[in-house]
Design an enzyme around this catalytic site. Structure first.
Site, PDB file in Angstrom:
ATOM      1  N   HIS A  62      52.463  48.633  27.326  1.00  0.00           N
ATOM      2  CA  HIS A  62      53.515  49.339  28.057  1.00  0.00           C
ATOM      3  C   HIS A  62      52.924  50.387  28.981  1.00  0.00           C
ATOM      4  O   HIS A  62      51.785  50.820  28.823  1.00  0.00           O
ATOM      5  CB  HIS A  62      54.546  49.964  27.104  1.00  0.00           C
ATOM      6  CG  HIS A  62      54.112  51.247  26.482  1.00  0.00           C
ATOM      7  ND1 HIS A  62      54.163  52.454  27.150  1.00  0.00           N
ATOM      8  CD2 HIS A  62      53.632  51.533  25.256  1.00  0.00           C
ATOM      9  CE1 HIS A  62      53.725  53.420  26.356  1.00  0.00           C
ATOM     10  NE2 HIS A  62      53.390  52.880  25.201  1.00  0.00           N
ATOM     11  N   CYS A  63      53.751  50.785  29.956  1.00  0.00           N
ATOM     12  CA  CYS A  63      53.402  51.881  30.862  1.00  0.00           C
ATOM     13  C   CYS A  63      54.679  52.662  31.133  1.00  0.00           C
ATOM     14  O   CYS A  63      55.580  52.693  30.310  1.00  0.00           O
ATOM     15  CB  CYS A  63      52.753  51.347  32.147  1.00  0.00           C
ATOM     16  SG  CYS A  63      53.838  50.337  33.161  1.00  0.00           S
ATOM     17  N   ARG A  64      54.773  53.295  32.275  1.00  0.00           N
ATOM     18  CA  ARG A  64      55.958  54.089  32.594  1.00  0.00           C
ATOM     19  C   ARG A  64      57.156  53.200  32.912  1.00  0.00           C
ATOM     20  O   ARG A  64      58.241  53.411  32.400  1.00  0.00           O
ATOM     21  CB  ARG A  64      55.636  55.024  33.767  1.00  0.00           C
ATOM     22  CG  ARG A  64      56.791  55.893  34.196  1.00  0.00           C
ATOM     23  CD  ARG A  64      56.343  56.867  35.296  1.00  0.00           C
ATOM     24  NE  ARG A  64      57.530  57.429  35.937  1.00  0.00           N
ATOM     25  CZ  ARG A  64      58.124  56.900  37.012  1.00  0.00           C
ATOM     26  NH1 ARG A  64      57.649  55.803  37.550  1.00  0.00           N
ATOM     27  NH2 ARG A  64      59.188  57.474  37.530  1.00  0.00           N
ATOM     28  N   GLY A  66      56.726  49.459  33.671  1.00  0.00           N
ATOM     29  CA  GLY A  66      56.451  48.039  33.475  1.00  0.00           C
ATOM     30  C   GLY A  66      55.525  47.447  34.519  1.00  0.00           C
ATOM     31  O   GLY A  66      55.057  46.327  34.369  1.00  0.00           O
ATOM     32  N   MET A  91      58.372  53.078  29.457  1.00  0.00           N
ATOM     33  CA  MET A  91      58.855  54.294  28.799  1.00  0.00           C
ATOM     34  C   MET A  91      60.087  54.870  29.490  1.00  0.00           C
ATOM     35  O   MET A  91      60.864  55.588  28.867  1.00  0.00           O
ATOM     36  CB  MET A  91      57.733  55.340  28.713  1.00  0.00           C
ATOM     37  CG  MET A  91      56.609  54.930  27.764  1.00  0.00           C
ATOM     38  SD  MET A  91      57.135  54.652  26.038  1.00  0.00           S
ATOM     39  CE  MET A  91      57.482  52.897  25.984  1.00  0.00           C
TER      40      MET A  91
END
Length: 99
Positions: A62-64, A66, A91
């Site tokens: 995951h990241c901020r 996608g 997130m």
């Protein structure tokens, strides 16, 4: 196949052992994280040995939002990782859902 935040939350709540990685930058991780292992996207090529043992296991990234995790998924898949899943919405979606 990618994974939704709802599915991820459900699996975390069940206490499943997940291979969960966060490819955001350290300052983003420090502000808010869900307990994933931090490997910033730019460091991923130099840190592959840390996850080499997971080549045939499910890996969740995951990241901020996608986007970076999508790039990480493409990279790992090209490197021979067989089951890499991007956390859709990242997130931002996680926090918007109130988790």
């Amino acid at each position: 196949m990618d994974i939704t935040i709802e599915e991820l939350k459900e699996r975390m709540d069940k206490g499943e052992k997940l291979n969960l990685f966060d490819v955001r930058e350290e300052y983003e991780f420090d502000e808010f994280n869900i307990g994933a292992t931090l490997i910033p996207l730019g460091e991923l090529p130099d840190r592959l040995e840390e996850i080499a043992h997971l080549k045939n296991e499910e890996i969740l990234i995951h990241c901020r939002s996608g986007a970076r995790s999508g790039r990480a998924k493409d990279y790992l898949t090209a490197e021979g990782y067989s089951n890499v899943r991007n956390v859709l919405g990242g997130m931002m979606a996680w926090q918007a859902a109130g988790y």
